[in-house]
Enzyme design. Sequence first.
Site, mmCIF file in Angstrom:
data_model
loop_
_atom_site.group_PDB
_atom_site.id
_atom_site.type_symbol
_atom_site.label_atom_id
_atom_site.label_comp_id
_atom_site.label_asym_id
_atom_site.label_seq_id
_atom_site.Cartn_x
_atom_site.Cartn_y
_atom_site.Cartn_z
ATOM 1 N N LYS A 145 -2.944 18.784 3.092
ATOM 2 C CA LYS A 145 -3.053 17.696 2.134
ATOM 3 C C LYS A 145 -3.651 18.272 0.816
ATOM 4 C CE LYS A 145 -3.192 14.380 5.890
ATOM 5 N NZ LYS A 145 -3.830 13.554 6.825
ATOM 6 N N GLN A 199 -10.206 12.518 7.830
ATOM 7 C CA GLN A 199 -9.104 12.725 8.677
ATOM 8 C C GLN A 199 -9.691 12.181 10.115
ATOM 9 O OE1 GLN A 199 -6.158 14.220 7.885
ATOM 10 N NE2 GLN A 199 -5.449 14.523 10.136
ATOM 11 N N ASP A 234 -5.239 5.897 2.584
ATOM 12 C CA ASP A 234 -4.616 5.961 3.860
ATOM 13 C C ASP A 234 -4.060 4.463 4.059
ATOM 14 O OD1 ASP A 234 -4.472 8.230 5.464
ATOM 15 O OD2 ASP A 234 -6.547 8.293 5.938
HETATM 16 N N1 GUN Z 1 -4.629 11.999 11.512
HETATM 17 C C1 GUN Z 1 -3.573 12.040 11.750
HETATM 18 N N2 GUN Z 1 -2.824 11.444 10.763
HETATM 19 C C2 GUN Z 1 -3.620 11.049 9.857
HETATM 20 C C3 GUN Z 1 -3.608 10.286 8.784
HETATM 21 O O1 GUN Z 1 -2.384 10.020 8.297
HETATM 22 N N3 GUN Z 1 -4.833 9.952 8.036
HETATM 23 C C4 GUN Z 1 -5.908 10.211 8.623
HETATM 24 N N4 GUN Z 1 -7.088 9.992 7.875
HETATM 25 N N5 GUN Z 1 -6.114 10.734 9.873
HETATM 26 C C5 GUN Z 1 -4.954 11.350 10.281
#
Ligand code: GUN
Length: 289
Positions: A54, A98, A121
Amino acid sequence: MTASLLDGKALAQKVRDEVRADVSRFVAEHGRPPGLDVVLVGEDAASVVYTRNKEKASNEVGMRGRLHRLPAETSEAELLARVAELCADETVDGILVQLPLPKQIREDRVIEAIDPDKDVDGFHPISAGRLATGKPGLVPCTPSGCMRLLAEAGVKLEGARAVVVGRSNIVGKPMAQLLLAANATVTMAHSRTKDLASVCREADVLVVAVGRARMVRGDWVKPGAVVIDVGMNRDEAGKLCGDVNTEEAREKASFITPVPGGVGPMTIAYLLENTVRAARMRLGKKKGG
Ligand code: GUN
């Protein structure tokens, strides 16, 4: 019928190129790049890879991407303090914490501490409420990516029967809201649904997000249906596979997303797109008072 594959890898690259151009315009207008701050608590191997990707992807499109790594024993109060700092920082447009978080931290407390205008998100209850009521806001990345795949395939959603299998806050529920907003007739199915196979057979558009390897069989798919497989599992042999038995479903569907290379790459692309959107939304609100 043999379905055409919906190539998420190629489409995600196209979205990233669009975002890169938009980031350049943003810099020209505002004198700074959009900023995405990703917070990782602990050392979970998959999360380390995801968060690095990311950070890297955001910098590749010209944003200011930053990864904050906190130790596994970080307390909830410490994480909330970091989130509060990022909420107050004018150069931070998007905040992503995350998941999953270590067990001493309550996920909902952290999600609710994120400024909804920086919630890239789209997990905050205010973001979910905005989506459900048709107000402008930030929409979860995976369902946004699925909608773009459907649009790119030229799928007509108005009046179509859509079935979403899986009712998570992250994928199933927002996906159903987006399909409804596009005037589809939406059924939400889940692990307690009776005769799931026949519910799925009604779908012109079938979206599956349950996390069970190859659960949806070929004879669950209506001839000519469009199948979006959000799953990412490993089978007994360790091979990556989706929630749909792709080989079987391909014989019935008109379009289907492969796994890997379907929905997966779209998620990061839409995280980037959400970050520019968040930056513009916030600056627009400030200007408007
Ligand atoms: N863990 C796995 N996928 C995601 C996501 O799209 N966002 C977040 N914050 N954590 C994750």
